[in-house]
Design a protein around this motif. Sequence first.
Motif: not given
Length: 375
Positions: A123-141
């Motif tokens: 849905p973000t892409l359909l808005c012509n917006a941009k997704t910024i993917r940020v990884e969680l820590n190794d323990d997923y925090s």
Amino acid sequence: MSKLPNVTTSIFATMSKMATENNAINLAQGFPNFEVDDKLAQIVAALAQKEVHQYLPIAGYPPLLAKIAKLIFDSYQRKVLPETEILVTSGATQALFTTILALIKKDDEVIILDPSFDNYEAPTLLCNAKTIRVELNDDYSPNWERIEKAITPKTRMLIINSPHNPTGKIWKENDFQSLENLFEKYPNLLLLSDEVYEFISFEQKHSSIHSRKKIANRSIIVSSFGKSFHITGWRIGYLVAPEYLTKEIKKVHQYLVFCVNSLAQAAISDYLEVADVTKLGNFYQEKRDHFRALLQNSRFELLPCEGTYFQVVSYASISNENDVDFCKRLITEYGVAAIPISAFYADGKDQKLIRFCFAKDNKTLEEAAKRLCKV
């Protein structure tokens, strides 16, 4: 020209299709295989004979809205206004989609924390917006340093998910304090909190954005009756947000679905009179513990599971295959379907991890574990 050129058949559909074709036990897709509460079935049967089959108000069945407000107050001691701050949706997926479509504009940026549910990006892409993917820590925090570095003047929304799919991680108090500090520094930022597994937590109980007064008025919180009441096929959930946000979300909602299934809304409204969501954690904890015990003698390494009905395991000591190929072979050679964790990362990060759904009856879990112990 495709508006979503990189979107193909989801990994969930792919693995479920392979499971069917190979007569495998499907622990891939996140749906229960046991019966719904007989009380709910009886409520549906009775209501089917009554006049509950026509359009309902856009926001939802008024008695259900009132029951949701009571559920939120009982669970989190937050008072919300049923008429203006709650919207019943066709599942959590529609709640997420509608929220993003309503509130995100062209060239906005939306931060998504990986590994993440795949329904946040489209849905973000359909808005012509941009997704910024940020990884969680190794323990997923959450890694707050990385998250803050990702914020720019174009950042409009942060999407979070706890209890977390696919890892089962639950945020701790210091994470919420860091979140509040972040939002204090960036007053234009909105929060979309995916809490569909809110009632499925174990030793550490779920903390909700409903309880965070500092940021609740800038937050959209998404919940799922499908997950809570084992009725995923009903496709019914709801979102809660302050009126200035729900007003905009409803504008999109009315053109997507207008209103949600009337019989389902009436049935859940009545069912909330007798249902006890506080017992759901214990119900699934028994299944989690049973499944983990069954796998103790396998070669899989079990990662912690603090909530949801998913168990992540490592197969690193078993094979060097990538996780997609390993999951396919697990189906064809051993008759059990799982989901590769790489599917939840933008870059396909492969750590030799796969996800099983343990929302199954004991017979299914026992047979699946028997097969997995042969791997």
